[in-house]
Design a protein around this motif. Sequence first.
Motif, short mmCIF file in Angstrom:
data_model
loop_
_atom_site.label_atom_id
_atom_site.label_comp_id
_atom_site.label_asym_id
_atom_site.label_seq_id
_atom_site.Cartn_x
_atom_site.Cartn_y
_atom_site.Cartn_z
N VAL A 177 0.84 -1.21 0.00
CA VAL A 177 0.00 0.00 0.00
C VAL A 177 0.88 1.26 0.00
CG1 VAL A 177 -1.69 1.33 1.37
CG2 VAL A 177 -2.03 -1.11 1.00
N ALA A 178 2.00 1.21 0.73
CA ALA A 178 2.88 2.39 0.77
C ALA A 178 3.46 2.66 -0.61
CB ALA A 178 4.00 2.17 1.79
N ILE A 179 3.88 1.62 -1.31
CA ILE A 179 4.44 1.83 -2.66
C ILE A 179 3.36 2.39 -3.59
CG2 ILE A 179 5.35 0.62 -4.71
CD1 ILE A 179 6.91 -1.19 -2.75
N HIS A 180 2.15 1.83 -3.48
CA HIS A 180 1.04 2.32 -4.31
C HIS A 180 0.74 3.80 -4.01
CE1 HIS A 180 -3.39 2.59 -5.30
NE2 HIS A 180 -2.86 2.22 -6.45
N ALA A 181 0.85 4.18 -2.72
CA ALA A 181 0.53 5.56 -2.33
C ALA A 181 1.61 6.54 -2.80
CB ALA A 181 0.36 5.65 -0.82
N MET A 182 2.78 6.00 -3.19
CA MET A 182 3.87 6.90 -3.59
C MET A 182 3.55 7.61 -4.91
SD MET A 182 7.21 4.91 -2.29
CE MET A 182 7.48 4.72 -0.52
N ARG A 183 2.43 7.23 -5.56
CA ARG A 183 2.06 7.96 -6.78
C ARG A 183 1.73 9.42 -6.46
NH1 ARG A 183 -2.35 5.52 -4.85
NH2 ARG A 183 -4.44 6.13 -5.46
N TYR A 184 1.45 9.71 -5.18
CA TYR A 184 1.17 11.10 -4.80
C TYR A 184 2.43 11.97 -4.84
CZ TYR A 184 -3.53 9.73 -3.71
OH TYR A 184 -4.81 9.28 -3.83
N ASP A 185 3.61 11.33 -4.86
CA ASP A 185 4.86 12.10 -4.95
C ASP A 185 4.92 12.87 -6.27
OD1 ASP A 185 5.36 10.80 -2.62
OD2 ASP A 185 7.08 9.63 -3.32
N ALA A 186 4.19 12.39 -7.29
CA ALA A 186 4.22 13.04 -8.60
C ALA A 186 3.19 14.17 -8.73
CB ALA A 186 3.98 11.99 -9.70
N VAL A 187 2.27 14.25 -7.75
CA VAL A 187 1.19 15.25 -7.86
C VAL A 187 1.72 16.70 -7.87
CG1 VAL A 187 -0.87 16.17 -6.71
CG2 VAL A 187 -0.62 13.70 -7.05
N PRO A 188 2.75 17.04 -7.05
CA PRO A 188 3.26 18.41 -7.13
C PRO A 188 3.75 18.78 -8.53
CG PRO A 188 4.08 17.35 -5.16
CD PRO A 188 3.39 16.28 -5.96
N ASP A 189 4.12 17.77 -9.35
CA ASP A 189 4.52 18.04 -10.74
C ASP A 189 3.31 17.94 -11.68
OD1 ASP A 189 7.25 18.36 -10.12
OD2 ASP A 189 7.47 16.18 -9.97
N ASN A 190 2.12 17.96 -11.07
CA ASN A 190 0.88 17.92 -11.86
C ASN A 190 0.66 16.59 -12.59
OD1 ASN A 190 -1.31 19.46 -11.97
ND2 ASN A 190 -0.57 20.86 -13.57
N ILE A 191 1.25 15.53 -12.05
CA ILE A 191 1.05 14.20 -12.65
C ILE A 191 0.14 13.40 -11.72
CG2 ILE A 191 2.21 12.08 -13.45
CD1 ILE A 191 4.76 13.85 -13.81
N TYR A 192 -1.04 13.07 -12.18
CA TYR A 192 -2.03 12.34 -11.37
C TYR A 192 -2.14 10.92 -11.88
CZ TYR A 192 -3.45 16.79 -9.33
OH TYR A 192 -3.47 17.98 -8.65
N LEU A 193 -1.44 9.98 -11.21
CA LEU A 193 -1.45 8.58 -11.67
C LEU A 193 -2.57 7.82 -10.96
CD1 LEU A 193 2.41 8.07 -11.44
CD2 LEU A 193 1.10 8.33 -13.55
N GLY A 194 -3.70 7.68 -11.60
CA GLY A 194 -4.82 6.92 -11.02
C GLY A 194 -5.35 7.50 -9.73
#
Length: 215
Positions: A20-37
């Motif tokens: 779950v932690a690895i899956h949640a790491m997609r939020y690391d890209a949000v500040p760069d305006n990348i919304y992965l799922g």
Amino acid sequence: MEKGIARYSLYTMAFLAVGVAIHAMRYDAVPDNIYLGVDSAIRGVIARVPVQALTHMIVGPIALLLGPWQFFPRLRSSRPRLHRWTGRTYVAACLVSGMGALFTAPFASGGPVASVGFTMLAVLWIGTTFAGWRAAVARNFELHRILMRFSYAMTFGAVTLRLQIPFGFMFFGFTSYREMSVWLAYTSWIPNVIVVALYTFATSMRRRGTSAVAA
Ligand code: HEM
């Protein structure tokens, strides 16, 4: 037999937490305006309160990732320095993510009922983790162990929440995360806390029984 079950439970907990932690790491890209799922309801929350929501969502996985290893008895006794430093980082991650969660909760996508559940969780998470850390500093390790179990029960709510989502869609007729979030704000963590309370009660009763026999 009992030890085997305990070890198996710890490995399962660690495996789910890492996933779950690895899956949640997609939020690391949000500040760069990348919304992965990222669910549209959660995008709405981030748009309203980006600093607190992203502080919570980016730091939370660190606590989730570090927590399980602290409960492995052999790791704890063979590498006490590692236990201390991992523990300090865990506490810092819970407090920072918890403050982010506290100020995100009023904007939870499920509305006011969800906000109350997440606010209760945030307050208890911060309070229990802080008290658990203070107990370790005061060298009250019995209390430290108990409080950290409760702290991680709440951290692990991130896992229970995600495991409940498919069941909500399949068996309870929910059609969106937003709808389900009203329930998840409670069902994600209260069962975990109850399990830890029962476990703590059972182990303390057993210990009392053993010392009475020895006396
Ligand atoms: C234990 C205290 C926690 C509280 C009070 C809390 C609170 C919240 C709130 C209010 C939201 C917005 C949900 C919504 O609008 O319905 C949220 C979302 C989120 N939280 Fe937490 N949370 C906690 C623990 C964690 C942990 C340990 C993680 C680590 C993975 C985490 C990761 C996330 C993520 C990634 C989201 C975005 C939603 C999603 O992908 O499902 N949270 N949290």
